[in-house]
Design a protein around this motif. Structure first.
Motif, PDB file in Angstrom:
ATOM      1  N   ALA A 147     -22.852  14.105 -50.504  1.00  0.00           N
ATOM      2  CA  ALA A 147     -22.618  15.145 -51.333  1.00  0.00           C
ATOM      3  C   ALA A 147     -23.895  16.014 -51.713  1.00  0.00           C
ATOM      4  CB  ALA A 147     -22.313  14.827 -52.838  1.00  0.00           C
ATOM      5  N   ASN A 148     -23.657  17.276 -51.206  1.00  0.00           N
ATOM      6  CA  ASN A 148     -24.790  18.219 -50.956  1.00  0.00           C
ATOM      7  C   ASN A 148     -26.265  17.394 -50.608  1.00  0.00           C
ATOM      8  OD1 ASN A 148     -23.344  20.383 -51.623  1.00  0.00           O
ATOM      9  ND2 ASN A 148     -24.418  20.623 -53.660  1.00  0.00           N
ATOM     10  N   GLY A 149     -26.226  16.350 -49.272  1.00  0.00           N
ATOM     11  CA  GLY A 149     -27.069  15.584 -48.803  1.00  0.00           C
ATOM     12  C   GLY A 149     -27.527  14.500 -49.456  1.00  0.00           C
ATOM     13  N   ARG A 150     -26.851  14.191 -50.852  1.00  0.00           N
ATOM     14  CA  ARG A 150     -27.123  12.733 -51.438  1.00  0.00           C
ATOM     15  C   ARG A 150     -26.055  11.922 -51.094  1.00  0.00           C
ATOM     16  NH1 ARG A 150     -28.941  13.426 -57.491  1.00  0.00           N
ATOM     17  NH2 ARG A 150     -29.374  11.390 -57.280  1.00  0.00           N
ATOM     18  N   THR A 151     -26.520  10.753 -50.791  1.00  0.00           N
ATOM     19  CA  THR A 151     -25.563   9.502 -50.428  1.00  0.00           C
ATOM     20  C   THR A 151     -24.989   8.970 -51.792  1.00  0.00           C
ATOM     21  OG1 THR A 151     -26.916   8.865 -48.814  1.00  0.00           O
ATOM     22  CG2 THR A 151     -25.396   7.447 -49.528  1.00  0.00           C
ATOM     23  N   ILE A 152     -23.579   8.949 -51.728  1.00  0.00           N
ATOM     24  CA  ILE A 152     -22.665   8.287 -52.720  1.00  0.00           C
ATOM     25  C   ILE A 152     -21.968   7.093 -52.092  1.00  0.00           C
ATOM     26  CG2 ILE A 152     -20.614   8.496 -54.103  1.00  0.00           C
ATOM     27  CD1 ILE A 152     -21.109  11.579 -54.510  1.00  0.00           C
ATOM     28  N   THR A 153     -22.265   5.885 -52.548  1.00  0.00           N
ATOM     29  CA  THR A 153     -21.558   4.639 -52.021  1.00  0.00           C
ATOM     30  C   THR A 153     -20.507   4.234 -52.727  1.00  0.00           C
ATOM     31  OG1 THR A 153     -23.166   3.371 -53.521  1.00  0.00           O
ATOM     32  CG2 THR A 153     -24.012   3.954 -51.165  1.00  0.00           C
ATOM     33  N   ARG A 154     -19.609   3.370 -52.047  1.00  0.00           N
ATOM     34  CA  ARG A 154     -18.342   2.739 -52.800  1.00  0.00           C
ATOM     35  C   ARG A 154     -17.630   3.584 -53.496  1.00  0.00           C
ATOM     36  NH1 ARG A 154     -19.878  -2.345 -51.676  1.00  0.00           N
ATOM     37  NH2 ARG A 154     -22.112  -3.142 -51.813  1.00  0.00           N
ATOM     38  N   VAL A 155     -16.964   4.659 -52.582  1.00  0.00           N
ATOM     39  CA  VAL A 155     -16.247   5.585 -52.992  1.00  0.00           C
ATOM     40  C   VAL A 155     -14.769   5.031 -53.184  1.00  0.00           C
ATOM     41  CG1 VAL A 155     -15.147   7.876 -52.584  1.00  0.00           C
ATOM     42  CG2 VAL A 155     -17.546   7.398 -51.802  1.00  0.00           C
ATOM     43  N   THR A 156     -14.206   5.243 -54.421  1.00  0.00           N
ATOM     44  CA  THR A 156     -12.714   4.996 -54.582  1.00  0.00           C
ATOM     45  C   THR A 156     -11.963   5.953 -54.937  1.00  0.00           C
ATOM     46  OG1 THR A 156     -13.533   4.764 -56.991  1.00  0.00           O
ATOM     47  CG2 THR A 156     -13.836   2.828 -55.752  1.00  0.00           C
ATOM     48  N   PRO A 157     -10.792   5.709 -55.084  1.00  0.00           N
ATOM     49  CA  PRO A 157      -9.780   6.831 -55.535  1.00  0.00           C
ATOM     50  C   PRO A 157     -10.160   7.322 -56.966  1.00  0.00           C
ATOM     51  CG  PRO A 157      -8.321   4.919 -54.516  1.00  0.00           C
ATOM     52  CD  PRO A 157      -9.959   4.502 -54.809  1.00  0.00           C
ATOM     53  N   GLU A 158     -10.677   6.414 -57.943  1.00  0.00           N
ATOM     54  CA  GLU A 158     -10.982   6.899 -59.190  1.00  0.00           C
ATOM     55  C   GLU A 158     -12.154   7.800 -59.198  1.00  0.00           C
ATOM     56  OE1 GLU A 158      -8.494   3.714 -59.322  1.00  0.00           O
ATOM     57  OE2 GLU A 158     -10.418   3.620 -58.363  1.00  0.00           O
ATOM     58  N   ARG A 159     -13.231   7.609 -58.227  1.00  0.00           N
ATOM     59  CA  ARG A 159     -14.297   8.425 -58.045  1.00  0.00           C
ATOM     60  C   ARG A 159     -13.949   9.693 -57.298  1.00  0.00           C
ATOM     61  NH1 ARG A 159     -19.652   4.793 -56.336  1.00  0.00           N
ATOM     62  NH2 ARG A 159     -19.806   3.479 -58.381  1.00  0.00           N
ATOM     63  N   ILE A 160     -12.842   9.581 -56.505  1.00  0.00           N
ATOM     64  CA  ILE A 160     -12.447  10.997 -55.889  1.00  0.00           C
ATOM     65  C   ILE A 160     -11.850  11.763 -56.918  1.00  0.00           C
ATOM     66  CG2 ILE A 160     -10.671  11.910 -54.327  1.00  0.00           C
ATOM     67  CD1 ILE A 160     -13.168  10.870 -53.010  1.00  0.00           C
ATOM     68  N   ASP A 161     -11.094  11.281 -57.777  1.00  0.00           N
ATOM     69  CA  ASP A 161     -10.523  12.119 -58.944  1.00  0.00           C
ATOM     70  C   ASP A 161     -11.368  12.604 -59.678  1.00  0.00           C
ATOM     71  OD1 ASP A 161      -7.737  11.244 -58.160  1.00  0.00           O
ATOM     72  OD2 ASP A 161      -7.710   9.611 -59.769  1.00  0.00           O
ATOM     73  N   GLU A 162     -12.379  11.938 -60.056  1.00  0.00           N
ATOM     74  CA  GLU A 162     -13.627  12.502 -61.103  1.00  0.00           C
ATOM     75  C   GLU A 162     -14.534  13.621 -60.404  1.00  0.00           C
ATOM     76  OE1 GLU A 162     -16.943  11.376 -64.000  1.00  0.00           O
ATOM     77  OE2 GLU A 162     -15.907   9.694 -63.136  1.00  0.00           O
ATOM     78  N   MET A 163     -14.523  13.286 -58.890  1.00  0.00           N
ATOM     79  CA  MET A 163     -15.283  14.264 -58.101  1.00  0.00           C
ATOM     80  C   MET A 163     -14.854  15.511 -57.911  1.00  0.00           C
ATOM     81  SD  MET A 163     -16.589  13.700 -54.134  1.00  0.00           S
ATOM     82  CE  MET A 163     -17.200  11.929 -54.616  1.00  0.00           C
ATOM     83  N   ALA A 164     -13.339  15.592 -57.746  1.00  0.00           N
ATOM     84  CA  ALA A 164     -12.637  16.795 -57.731  1.00  0.00           C
ATOM     85  C   ALA A 164     -12.688  17.492 -58.823  1.00  0.00           C
ATOM     86  CB  ALA A 164     -11.238  16.406 -57.378  1.00  0.00           C
ATOM     87  N   HIS A 165     -12.875  16.861 -60.202  1.00  0.00           N
ATOM     88  CA  HIS A 165     -12.883  17.268 -61.430  1.00  0.00           C
ATOM     89  C   HIS A 165     -14.331  18.026 -61.581  1.00  0.00           C
ATOM     90  CE1 HIS A 165     -12.265  18.164 -65.757  1.00  0.00           C
ATOM     91  NE2 HIS A 165     -13.273  17.191 -65.979  1.00  0.00           N
ATOM     92  N   LEU A 166     -15.359  17.304 -61.239  1.00  0.00           N
ATOM     93  CA  LEU A 166     -16.807  17.732 -61.237  1.00  0.00           C
ATOM     94  C   LEU A 166     -16.816  19.056 -60.612  1.00  0.00           C
ATOM     95  CD1 LEU A 166     -18.415  14.387 -61.366  1.00  0.00           C
ATOM     96  CD2 LEU A 166     -18.311  15.749 -63.172  1.00  0.00           C
ATOM     97  N   ILE A 167     -16.336  19.134 -59.269  1.00  0.00           N
ATOM     98  CA  ILE A 167     -16.480  20.240 -58.522  1.00  0.00           C
ATOM     99  C   ILE A 167     -15.988  21.513 -58.969  1.00  0.00           C
ATOM    100  CG2 ILE A 167     -15.925  21.073 -56.349  1.00  0.00           C
ATOM    101  CD1 ILE A 167     -16.218  18.139 -55.211  1.00  0.00           C
TER     102      ILE A 167
END
Length: 204
Positions: A147-167
């Motif tokens: 994400a903008n060059g920073r590594t995010i590990t162990r991505v889950t569907p829940e993290r995808i939901d929150e990621m979309a919200h943050l974006i």
């Protein structure tokens, strides 16, 4: 970091005249116009401009006394360098066999659906782009994304939901949950190959 061809530059862009901005001049001076610092120069220029326009590549080549083709090929090789405009948020899913086994493709589709965009393209408002990159070195902690060059590990569907919200809220990646960026050190035992003070020639 992950590498991979990012689509290159369209034919004819090499004709763009060089444009050296004050910020580019500062970066070049900081690295003493050293051709060996090409990659770092491109990284820093992109951090300022958001991408690497053709005129900027021409200016870098001229300043470093290098063939433009070499600068262009370097910029096109690394997936974290962008020779086309990218979103304010650039999300790259690690795409190798282990990430695929862990469901990275479904996760990428889910994020694209939530953000109303197609993989490999920038959203109409310029907010976000989602694509794939080669192995990020996090095969043991996948699925992983950059994400903008920073590594995010162990991505889950829940993290995808929150990621979309943050974006959608335009929350800076630096303010995303810190636990997302945790990288485990899975080296359990240091031995002769990692921690032994061999004198030059002893290994032979």
């Amino acid at each position: 970091m992950g590498w991979g061809h990012n689509g290159g530059i369209s034919a004819g862009n090499h004709q763009e005249p060089p444009v050296a901005t004050p910020e580019l001049e500062r970066i070049l001076a900081q690295h003493r116009r050293d051709p060996l610092q090409l990659l770092q120069i491109l990284i820093e220029v992109q951090a300022h401009e958001g991408w690497l326009p053709p005129a900027t590549l021409s200016a870098v080549a001229e300043a470093l006394g290098m063939p433009r083709a070499r600068v262009e090929s370097t910029a096109s090789f690394y997936s974290f360098l962008h020779t086309r405009p990218s979103g304010e948020f650039r999300i790259l899913f690690s795409d190798n066999i282990t990430d695929r086994m862990l469901g990275n493709q479904a996760l990428m589709r889910a994020l694209c659906d939530k953000l109303w965009l197609e993989p490999g393209k920038v959203s109409e408002d310029g907010l976000v782009s989602v694509d794939t990159t080669s192995c990020t070195g996090m095969c043991d902690q996948g699925p992983a994304v950059l994400a903008n060059g920073r590594t995010i590990t162990r991505v889950t569907p829940e993290r995808i939901d929150e990621m979309a919200h943050l974006i959608r809220r335009r929350v800076s990646v630096g303010d995303w949950p810190p636990e997302w960026f945790h990288v485990e050190d899975n080296i359990r035992r240091r031995d002769v190959l990692l921690d032994h003070g061999l004198a030059p020639g002893e290994a032979l």
